[in-house]
Write an enzyme that holds these catalytic residues in place. Structure first.
Site, PDB file in Angstrom:
ATOM      1  CG  LEU A 199      -1.905  -0.376   1.712  1.00 48.74           C
ATOM      2  CD1 LEU A 199      -2.579  -0.423   2.525  1.00 48.74           C
ATOM      3  CD2 LEU A 199      -2.796   0.333   0.791  1.00 48.74           C
ATOM      4  CG  HIS A 200       3.294   3.734  -2.975  1.00 47.37           C
ATOM      5  ND1 HIS A 200       2.428   2.033  -3.404  1.00 47.37           N
ATOM      6  CD2 HIS A 200       3.784   4.228  -3.754  1.00 47.37           C
ATOM      7  CE1 HIS A 200       2.897   2.064  -5.177  1.00 47.37           C
ATOM      8  NE2 HIS A 200       2.846   3.371  -5.140  1.00 47.37           N
ATOM      9  NE  ARG A 201      -0.851   3.829  -6.667  1.00 47.22           N
ATOM     10  CZ  ARG A 201       0.146   3.963  -7.919  1.00 47.22           C
ATOM     11  NH1 ARG A 201       0.408   5.230  -7.440  1.00 47.22           N
ATOM     12  NH2 ARG A 201       0.781   3.125  -8.649  1.00 47.22           N
ATOM     13  CG  ASP A 206      -2.333   1.149  -3.223  1.00 41.42           C
ATOM     14  OD1 ASP A 206      -0.774   0.812  -3.611  1.00 41.42           O
ATOM     15  OD2 ASP A 206      -2.113   1.898  -2.286  1.00 41.42           O
TER      16      ASP A 206
END
Ligand code: UD1
Length: 375
Positions: free
Chosen positions: A216-218, A291
């Site tokens: 997850l990093h968006r 993501d």
């Protein structure tokens, strides 16, 4: 030809290859390899320094045998304006001095756009690798970077037919578009055996096929407190049924540190992993939840189930042909789609055409043809 008998740099095709952030490194690896092997080219590598630390940058150069950059612009972290502006200023100076025949940029990060802007104003032609992808979501910084980079590029190298269609719709000329396949899959094909020989699972106490892998990093997911909290609570519930291993991106680590997703998630967190360890984890996962853009493609190439925690994708072939399902950020849907896979209902997939390990060679062949060498 022996390296000493190569034509001098003045008679070779001079190409500046640009990389800045983690997802760029696995894309430039096969391109640098092909360009450096081909005596008709003098290829220089510029690292913008957008990503810079061991886990986000250096380990990829080591794992993938990417040559040491000839230039490092050292721009580091910052706001979009700062990062883009710094790369633009520094690339312009470098390009004025070197005057290459072309620059080659990959992907959709701020460095991709900034380097392209510097080049186009100096009338240096741009080759964009991974052109034409569109999510249709202009709130994503990457979408703006894609549209603008494509609009000023000379060569548009695409990975899937939707990319070609998007570019034609936006006014690109058919002769600019070259569907060559996927350089990131070149790297995967080349490194899968090496990755399989490692055993990161033992250290993590995991068994092949019996864990989920999460990234997850968006900004839309990790910078928004409610979204992040909803994601973590759904993923914690899954973790009771299937252990979830979660290498934490620095942006996400900062969000957790700031308490943005509620209490720290009760998942099996790790530091960001190197390319080979991560590939091993992907290849053996029951399901990957992500993501990321690139991971949607890598799981399709590996035939591993992928649930994309976004409302859209710029890589639709991973859904229509591959193993990817877009599930968004609604906790109930994430739970039900994961349980479907656990109950044996994983969607089968096919590997898209030209995702075969030969994309970088096809790109180099086009550049030779157009820049004056002989094939
Ligand atoms: C960038 C890209 C994104 C890509 C992602 C992969 C843009 C607009 N975004 O987002 O498309 O998917 O990289 O990681 O270009 N940091 C470190 N070490 C580093 C680099 C960054 O700790 O080596 C930290 C910094 O605190 C920085 C934060 O990570 O502020 C975010 O980095 P940044 O490059 O701004 O954006 P990403 O979220 O990584």
């Amino acid at each position: 030809m022996n390296i000493d008998q190569r034509p001098g740099p003045a008679t070779r095709i001079n190409v500046v290859v640009v990389a800045g952030a983690r997802p760029n490194f696995m894309k430039i690896a096969p391109l640098m390899h092909e360009l450096r092997e081909d005596t008709r080219f003098a290829a220089y590598l510029v690292h913008t320094g957008q990503h810079y630390d061991e886990a986000m940058s250096k380990s990829f150069f080591r794992d993938l045998g990417i040559p040491k950059p000839d230039f490092n612009l050292g721009v580091g972290s910052g706001s979009h304006g700062e990062q883009t502006g710094q790369v633009l200023i520094k690339m312009e100076a470098l390009l004025k001095e070197r005057r290459p025949d072309a620059i080659l940029v990959v992907g959709d990060v701020n460095s991709t756009l900034a380097a392209s802007l510097a080049a186009v104003k100096l009338q240096i032609p741009i080759a964009h690798v991974e052109a034409g992808l569109r999510s249709g979501d202009r709130t994503m910084p990457e979408e703006i970077n894609r549209i603008l980079t494509d609009s000023i590029s000379t060569w548009l190298f695409t990975t899937e037919p939707d990319g070609d269609r998007n570019l034609l719709r936006e006014g690109a000329k058919p002769e600019q578009i070259h569907r060559v396949g996927n350089v990131m899959i070149d790297t995967l094909v080349q490194n899968l055996e090496r990755a399989r020989q490692l055993n990161p699972l033992e250290d993590l106490g995991l068994k092949p096929g019996a864990y989920g892998l999460l990234t997850l990093h968006r900004p839309a997911n990790v910078d928004d407190a409610d979204t992040l909290d909803g994601l973590f609570r759904a993923l914690e519930e899954i973790h009771h049924e299937l252990p979830i291993v979660f290498p934490v991106h620095p942006r996400t680590a900062a969000a957790i540190e700031a308490g943005r997703g509620g209490i720290k998630p009760a998942l099996q967190t790790t530091e960001p992993l190197g390319y080979l360890d991560f590939l091993h984890l992907m290849a053996n996962a029951k399901v990957v939840l992500t993501d990321s853009g690139g991971i949607q493609e890598e799981t399709t190439a590996l035939g591993v189930s992928c649930l994309t925690l976004r409302e859209n994708t710029e890589r639709p072939i991973t859904v229509t042909h591959g193993t990817n399902t877009i599930v968004g950020t609604n906790p109930d849907i994430i739970l039900s789609e994961t349980r479907k896979i656990l109950a044996g209902g994983a969607k089968p997939g096919q590997i898209p055409e030209l995702w075969d390990g030969g994309a970088a060679r096809r790109i180099v062949d086009v550049l030779v043809r157009d820049l004056g060498g002989e094939l």
